[in-house]
Design a protein around this motif. Structure first.
Motif, PDB file in Angstrom:
ATOM      1  N   VAL A 240      -6.589   8.546   0.403  1.00  0.00           N
ATOM      2  CA  VAL A 240      -5.332   9.297   0.521  1.00  0.00           C
ATOM      3  C   VAL A 240      -5.110  10.171  -0.715  1.00  0.00           C
ATOM      4  O   VAL A 240      -4.767  11.353  -0.607  1.00  0.00           O
ATOM      5  N   VAL A 241      -5.333   9.597  -1.893  1.00  0.00           N
ATOM      6  CA  VAL A 241      -5.075  10.322  -3.141  1.00  0.00           C
ATOM      7  C   VAL A 241      -6.037  11.492  -3.319  1.00  0.00           C
ATOM      8  O   VAL A 241      -5.645  12.574  -3.772  1.00  0.00           O
TER       9      VAL A 241
ATOM     10  N   THR B 107       1.292   9.772  -5.412  1.00  0.00           N
ATOM     11  CA  THR B 107       1.404  11.069  -4.721  1.00  0.00           C
ATOM     12  C   THR B 107       2.804  11.660  -4.921  1.00  0.00           C
ATOM     13  O   THR B 107       3.022  12.454  -5.836  1.00  0.00           O
TER      14      THR B 107
ATOM     15  N   ILE C 124       0.920   4.195  -2.858  1.00  0.00           N
ATOM     16  CA  ILE C 124       0.615   5.580  -2.481  1.00  0.00           C
ATOM     17  C   ILE C 124       1.734   6.505  -2.946  1.00  0.00           C
ATOM     18  O   ILE C 124       1.483   7.612  -3.440  1.00  0.00           O
TER      19      ILE C 124
ATOM     20  N   ALA D 224      -6.291   4.508  -8.212  1.00  0.00           N
ATOM     21  CA  ALA D 224      -6.302   4.289  -6.760  1.00  0.00           C
ATOM     22  C   ALA D 224      -7.377   3.280  -6.366  1.00  0.00           C
ATOM     23  O   ALA D 224      -7.139   2.398  -5.533  1.00  0.00           O
TER      24      ALA D 224
ATOM     25  N   ARG E  14       0.841  -1.211   0.000  1.00  0.00           N
ATOM     26  CA  ARG E  14       0.000   0.000   0.000  1.00  0.00           C
ATOM     27  C   ARG E  14       0.870   1.253   0.000  1.00  0.00           C
ATOM     28  O   ARG E  14       0.619   2.204  -0.751  1.00  0.00           O
TER      29      ARG E  14
ATOM     30  N   GLY F 232       0.070   8.077   4.154  1.00  0.00           N
ATOM     31  CA  GLY F 232      -1.261   7.693   4.618  1.00  0.00           C
ATOM     32  C   GLY F 232      -1.344   7.326   6.079  1.00  0.00           C
ATOM     33  O   GLY F 232      -2.399   6.919   6.566  1.00  0.00           O
TER      34      GLY F 232
ATOM     35  N   ILE G  15      -6.311   3.770  -0.399  1.00  0.00           N
ATOM     36  CA  ILE G  15      -5.452   4.557  -1.289  1.00  0.00           C
ATOM     37  C   ILE G  15      -6.274   5.663  -1.936  1.00  0.00           C
ATOM     38  O   ILE G  15      -5.816   6.800  -2.074  1.00  0.00           O
TER      39      ILE G  15
END
Length: 255
Positions: free
Chosen positions: A136-137, A31, A27, A95, A23, A206, A133
């Motif tokens: 977070v994105v 990012t 990420i 994502a 993960r 994250g 994810i």
């Protein structure tokens, strides 16, 4: 490519560590390493997949040739949609498929090594404690925190910019005080600050906020980041008038 043959987690804890590592790698791709990821997903190439590895690394590559593969395969052909969508929408789509792949890999291990109902439930609960994810994105995971912040600070009538500056200052102050002895008043203030930031998530890795870590907020997308994740120190932050995270710094003008 990491086919999984050399590394087979057999316990719930091992599978969860495997999940977190993969993960974290994905990420990063979406990012902090988004510019490199974007360039590697050339629509002129064959069907490409985004892989995350337990070592927290990522890779864009062709799918495994063997059938069936050692591990479940990620979404195929993510590169074909790259130029047909807005970049943020394309990244959000990748994502979502990445989240689905991570779950399939985790429960593949669970099935392969005979996890019973209790183990499967425990594994899912551990996974479910982390933001997806996609969250977070897109930054959706930190929305409840912003509402909580305005209530705890009694500053609902303040502008976003003022509130943000105040929060950065509090983070820097807390960081510098961590190495000093605190009196009772300072400890009470720190407890309140921990409650305010408790649900804040780093836009790069994250992970949750921790009291002994320095954080910085992007002035463009308003996401928060561990200083170590974006290579910003408290001393350097004091001289930055407007901080742009790696993702915002790498934004290209879309045609």
């Amino acid at each position: 490519m990491d086919g999984g043959a050399a590394y087979n987690p057999r316990t719930v804890e091992e599978v969860f560590r495997d999940f977190k590592g993969r993960r974290a790698g994905m990420i990063k791709a979406l990012t902090t390493d988004v510019e490199e990821f974007y360039q590697q997903c050339d629509p002129e190439k064959e069907n490409l997949c985004l892989y995350g590895f337990p070592s927290e690394q990522w890779e864009v590559n062709l799918p495994a040739e063997e059938v069936p593969p050692e591990l479940p395969e990620p979404a195929l052909g993510i590169n074909f949609a790259r130029d047909g969508m807005q970049e943020k929408d394309w990244l959000s789509l990748v994502a979502v498929h990445s989240d689905a792949w991570l779950l399939s890999v985790a429960f593949y291990f669970g099935s392969r090594f005979g996890f019973d109902k209790a183990d499967r439930k425990r594994l899912f609960n551990m996974i479910n404690e982390l933001p997806t994810i996609f969250e977070v994105v897109t930054g959706t995971a930190k929305k409840p925190t912003k509402e909580k912040s305005s209530v705890s600070n009694h500053s609902s009538n303040k502008s976003k910019s003022n509130s943000k500056v105040q929060r950065v200052t509090e983070s820097q102050t807390k960081y510098s005080k961590a190495v000093e002895s605190k009196d009772e008043d300072e400890e009470v203030l720190e407890e309140e600050d921990d409650e305010e930031h408790g649900d804040t998530l780093c836009g790069a890795c994250g992970e949750n906020y921790a009291a002994d870590e320095f954080w910085i907020c992007c002035d463009i997308c308003e996401k928060w980041f561990h200083g170590k994740c974006v290579k910003i120190t408290p001393a350097r932050a004091e001289h930055i008038k407007q901080y742009k995270c790696p993702s915002c710094s790498n934004k290209r003008a879309r045609p």
